[in-house]
Design an enzyme around this catalytic site. Structure first.
Site, PDB file in Angstrom:
ATOM      1  N   CYS A  43      -4.207  -6.449   1.721  1.00 17.85           N
ATOM      2  CA  CYS A  43      -3.367  -5.563   1.296  1.00 17.85           C
ATOM      3  C   CYS A  43      -3.145  -4.349   2.508  1.00 17.85           C
ATOM      4  O   CYS A  43      -3.806  -3.806   2.815  1.00 17.85           O
ATOM      5  CB  CYS A  43      -3.307  -4.782  -0.386  1.00 17.85           C
ATOM      6  SG  CYS A  43      -1.906  -4.325  -0.077  1.00 17.85           S
ATOM      7  N   ASP A  45      -2.053  -1.252   1.920  1.00 18.08           N
ATOM      8  CA  ASP A  45      -1.822  -0.178   1.331  1.00 18.08           C
ATOM      9  C   ASP A  45      -3.723   0.893   2.138  1.00 18.08           C
ATOM     10  O   ASP A  45      -4.608   0.575   2.426  1.00 18.08           O
ATOM     11  CB  ASP A  45      -3.017  -0.478   0.028  1.00 18.08           C
ATOM     12  CG  ASP A  45      -2.767   0.483  -1.362  1.00 18.08           C
ATOM     13  OD1 ASP A  45      -3.162   1.469  -0.721  1.00 18.08           O
ATOM     14  OD2 ASP A  45      -2.350   0.481  -2.107  1.00 18.08           O
ATOM     15  N   ARG A  47      -5.088   2.598   1.133  1.00 22.27           N
ATOM     16  CA  ARG A  47      -6.603   3.005   0.526  1.00 22.27           C
ATOM     17  C   ARG A  47      -7.746   2.462   0.610  1.00 22.27           C
ATOM     18  O   ARG A  47      -8.505   2.358  -0.123  1.00 22.27           O
ATOM     19  CB  ARG A  47      -5.750   3.727  -1.176  1.00 22.27           C
ATOM     20  CG  ARG A  47      -5.441   4.544  -1.536  1.00 22.27           C
ATOM     21  CD  ARG A  47      -4.771   4.782  -2.883  1.00 22.27           C
ATOM     22  NE  ARG A  47      -3.561   3.956  -3.137  1.00 22.27           N
ATOM     23  CZ  ARG A  47      -3.164   3.489  -4.120  1.00 22.27           C
ATOM     24  NH1 ARG A  47      -3.268   3.609  -5.835  1.00 22.27           N
ATOM     25  NH2 ARG A  47      -1.954   1.541  -4.709  1.00 22.27           N
ATOM     26  N   HIS A  99      -6.336  -6.132  -4.153  1.00 23.39           N
ATOM     27  CA  HIS A  99      -6.536  -4.543  -4.762  1.00 23.39           C
ATOM     28  C   HIS A  99      -6.264  -4.734  -6.443  1.00 23.39           C
ATOM     29  O   HIS A  99      -4.814  -4.655  -6.240  1.00 23.39           O
ATOM     30  CB  HIS A  99      -6.981  -3.390  -4.408  1.00 23.39           C
ATOM     31  CG  HIS A  99      -4.973  -3.551  -3.563  1.00 23.39           C
ATOM     32  ND1 HIS A  99      -4.853  -1.761  -4.161  1.00 23.39           N
ATOM     33  CD2 HIS A  99      -4.684  -3.411  -2.895  1.00 23.39           C
ATOM     34  CE1 HIS A  99      -3.220  -1.619  -3.407  1.00 23.39           C
ATOM     35  NE2 HIS A  99      -3.155  -2.710  -2.955  1.00 23.39           N
ATOM     36  N   CYS A 102      -2.181  -2.788  -7.263  1.00 21.47           N
ATOM     37  CA  CYS A 102      -1.486  -3.250  -6.172  1.00 21.47           C
ATOM     38  C   CYS A 102      -0.129  -3.342  -6.298  1.00 21.47           C
ATOM     39  O   CYS A 102       0.576  -4.105  -7.179  1.00 21.47           O
ATOM     40  CB  CYS A 102      -2.003  -4.182  -5.144  1.00 21.47           C
ATOM     41  SG  CYS A 102      -0.569  -5.073  -3.862  1.00 21.47           S
TER      42      CYS A 102
HETATM   43 CO    CO Z   1      -1.814  -3.731  -2.284  1.00 21.30          CO
END
Ligand code: CO
Length: 210
Positions: A43, A45, A47, A99, A102
């Site tokens: 992803c 993302d 993090r 994750h 999400c």
């Molecule tokens: Co995500």
């Protein structure tokens, strides 16, 4: 006052110097070429930084990231990365790593309008619809979201198996596809033990005569 982005350039200088201090030929060796063993599909993302969470160094991981780590059959970007990684770099493992928590998966399980992103998240709604009975039986919404994250990863492993790129690799060499989920609460990756290394368990209609 210094712009916040300049911190990144400063960090980069010290990062490069640190590597050179440890190994003077660090960058020279990398400049020869790459032969990563893994393709990471994760992803976007911020993090979930692929190299950090897997403790891998430059040169070890070929990476593709998009919102909610989806594998869409018409996505030229993903298909190009997959083709390059499998056919030319000859990676041995493709890892789909989702994750928990999400944003993309959370958005897909709501009826809220997210504008243009609706298009991207549509395929996750399909995963939701496909597993509706199982998902609706989970009353706790956080747990339901976690399960959809897992089901989404497994669906993307299936989608990879349906590509000609992966099926050709299975015919000519070995390639393993893995489904993982990163847990931001403890930093640990959960192996869903959902692996594919051949199309024996695939619906026959998706198999190509290669
Ligand atoms: Co995500």
């Amino acid at each position: 006052m210094e712009n916040s982005y300049q911190r990144l350039l400063k960090n980069n200088r010290s990062w490069a110097q640190k590597h050179i201090a440890k190994d003077a030929s660090f960058f020279k060796k990398l400049s020869v070429g790459q032969s990563p063993e893994y393709l990471w599909i994760g992803c976007s993302d911020s993090r979930v930084p692929a190299n950090d969470v897997t403790g891998t160094k430059p040169g070890e991981l070929f990476v593709h990231r998009n919102i909610a780590n989806v594998v869409i059959q018409t996505d030229m970007n993903l298909l190009s990365v997959l083709y390059y990684a499998v056919d030319l770099l000859k990676v041995k493992h493709v890892i789909v790593c989702g994750h928990y928590d999400c944003g993309g998966v959370c958005a897909a399980m709501q009826n809220q309008d997210f504008g243009f992103v609706n298009n991207w998240l549509r395929s996750i709604k399909e995963v939701y619809a496909k597993h509706k009975t199982e998902l609706l039986a989970i009353e706790d919404m956080a747990k339901r979201e976690r399960r959809l994250v897992e089901l989404n990863v497994m669906e993307q492993v299936n989608n990879l198996a349906k590509t000609r790129i992966v099926q050709r690799a299975w015919k000519n060499s070995t390639l393993q596809i893995h489904g993982w989920v990163y847990d931001g609460n403890n930093g640990q990756i959960k192996d869903l033990n959902y692996n594919k290394s051949g199309h024996s368990d695939m619906e026959d209609i998706f198999r190509y005569n290669l």
